[in-house]
Design a protein around this motif. Sequence first.
Motif, short mmCIF file in Angstrom:
data_model
loop_
_atom_site.label_atom_id
_atom_site.label_comp_id
_atom_site.label_asym_id
_atom_site.label_seq_id
_atom_site.Cartn_x
_atom_site.Cartn_y
_atom_site.Cartn_z
N SER A 48 0.94 -1.13 -0.06
CA SER A 48 0.06 0.06 -0.03
C SER A 48 0.86 1.19 0.03
O SER A 48 2.16 1.36 0.72
CB SER A 48 -1.14 0.01 1.22
N LYS A 49 0.48 2.40 -0.80
CA LYS A 49 1.21 3.42 -0.69
C LYS A 49 0.85 4.24 0.33
O LYS A 49 -0.37 4.03 1.15
CB LYS A 49 0.68 4.28 -1.94
N PRO A 50 1.86 4.99 1.11
CA PRO A 50 3.02 5.12 0.75
C PRO A 50 3.90 3.94 0.82
O PRO A 50 3.70 3.53 1.86
CB PRO A 50 3.77 6.37 1.33
N VAL A 51 4.81 3.49 0.08
CA VAL A 51 5.72 2.13 0.40
C VAL A 51 6.92 2.99 1.32
O VAL A 51 7.57 3.57 0.52
CB VAL A 51 5.89 1.77 -1.03
N PRO A 52 7.24 2.27 2.20
CA PRO A 52 8.44 2.45 2.73
C PRO A 52 9.34 1.94 2.02
O PRO A 52 9.52 0.77 1.28
CB PRO A 52 8.37 1.51 4.11
N ALA A 53 10.77 2.74 1.59
CA ALA A 53 11.85 1.96 0.80
C ALA A 53 12.13 0.82 1.20
O ALA A 53 12.61 0.04 0.44
CB ALA A 53 12.75 3.10 0.74
N ALA A 54 12.45 0.36 2.44
CA ALA A 54 12.93 -0.67 2.85
C ALA A 54 11.92 -1.81 2.50
O ALA A 54 12.50 -2.92 2.11
CB ALA A 54 12.79 -0.92 4.42
N HIS A 55 10.65 -1.89 2.51
CA HIS A 55 9.78 -2.79 2.02
C HIS A 55 9.82 -3.11 0.44
O HIS A 55 9.75 -4.10 0.21
CB HIS A 55 8.42 -2.52 2.25
N LEU A 56 10.05 -2.13 -0.30
CA LEU A 56 10.28 -2.12 -1.75
C LEU A 56 11.70 -2.89 -1.97
O LEU A 56 11.62 -3.96 -2.76
CB LEU A 56 9.98 -0.80 -2.46
N ARG A 57 12.50 -2.42 -1.29
CA ARG A 57 14.01 -2.99 -1.55
C ARG A 57 13.81 -4.37 -1.27
O ARG A 57 14.51 -5.17 -1.99
CB ARG A 57 14.87 -2.17 -0.77
N HIS A 58 13.19 -4.82 -0.32
CA HIS A 58 13.16 -6.31 0.35
C HIS A 58 12.28 -7.13 -0.79
O HIS A 58 13.14 -7.91 -1.35
CB HIS A 58 12.22 -6.51 1.50
N TRP A 59 11.26 -6.39 -1.49
CA TRP A 59 10.69 -7.32 -2.52
C TRP A 59 11.51 -7.38 -3.75
O TRP A 59 11.49 -8.60 -4.36
CB TRP A 59 9.32 -6.57 -2.75
N LEU A 60 12.20 -6.33 -4.05
CA LEU A 60 13.01 -6.57 -5.52
C LEU A 60 14.31 -7.46 -5.01
O LEU A 60 14.45 -8.21 -6.09
CB LEU A 60 13.56 -5.12 -5.41
N VAL A 61 14.73 -7.41 -3.88
CA VAL A 61 15.79 -8.25 -3.59
C VAL A 61 15.19 -9.87 -3.65
O VAL A 61 15.91 -10.67 -4.30
CB VAL A 61 16.35 -8.16 -2.31
N GLN A 62 14.19 -9.81 -3.07
CA GLN A 62 13.62 -11.36 -3.00
C GLN A 62 13.09 -11.77 -4.99
O GLN A 62 13.32 -12.89 -5.13
CB GLN A 62 12.33 -11.43 -2.37
N ALA A 63 12.78 -10.65 -5.50
CA ALA A 63 12.37 -11.19 -6.82
C ALA A 63 13.54 -11.54 -7.77
O ALA A 63 13.54 -12.21 -8.63
CB ALA A 63 11.57 -9.71 -7.48
N ALA A 64 14.61 -10.47 -7.37
CA ALA A 64 15.78 -10.82 -7.96
C ALA A 64 16.51 -12.07 -7.82
O ALA A 64 17.11 -12.97 -8.56
CB ALA A 64 16.91 -9.76 -7.69
N ALA A 65 16.38 -12.59 -6.51
CA ALA A 65 16.68 -14.01 -6.10
C ALA A 65 15.71 -14.95 -6.72
O ALA A 65 16.09 -16.34 -6.56
CB ALA A 65 16.92 -14.04 -4.79
N GLY A 66 14.60 -14.59 -7.50
CA GLY A 66 13.62 -15.85 -7.78
C GLY A 66 12.90 -16.35 -6.76
O GLY A 66 12.14 -17.33 -6.98
N ALA A 67 12.73 -15.53 -5.57
CA ALA A 67 11.99 -16.08 -4.42
C ALA A 67 10.53 -15.55 -4.29
O ALA A 67 9.71 -15.90 -3.52
CB ALA A 67 12.60 -15.58 -2.92
N VAL A 68 10.01 -14.90 -5.45
CA VAL A 68 8.68 -14.23 -5.62
C VAL A 68 8.30 -14.82 -7.06
O VAL A 68 8.98 -14.67 -7.99
CB VAL A 68 8.52 -12.76 -5.36
N ALA A 69 6.67 -14.63 -7.53
CA ALA A 69 6.37 -14.91 -8.77
C ALA A 69 5.32 -13.64 -8.92
O ALA A 69 4.96 -12.81 -8.26
CB ALA A 69 5.58 -15.90 -8.67
#
Length: 69
Positions: A48-69
């Motif tokens: 949900s907006k506003p998105v804390p930078a740390a939450h977005l960063r965590h999701w992006l790291v997980q996505a880059a590692a292939g841990a999310v779909a």
Amino acid sequence: MRDGRNGIDAILALRRACGHPLPALVVSGASSAARLAEVKASGHAWLSKPVPAAHLRHWLVQAAAGAVA
């Protein structure tokens, strides 16, 4: 988004065009119960907006590692 489309529609269209699942995150400022229920029911990850930078960063790291779909 325009023409009654939303982020979920965009995710589905991109996945169809690519022919395989892509990591996707719905970021929404929606506050209505119906809209939030639709996003949750879609099964997509969401923040949900506003998105804390740390939450977005965590999701992006997980996505880059292939841990999310």
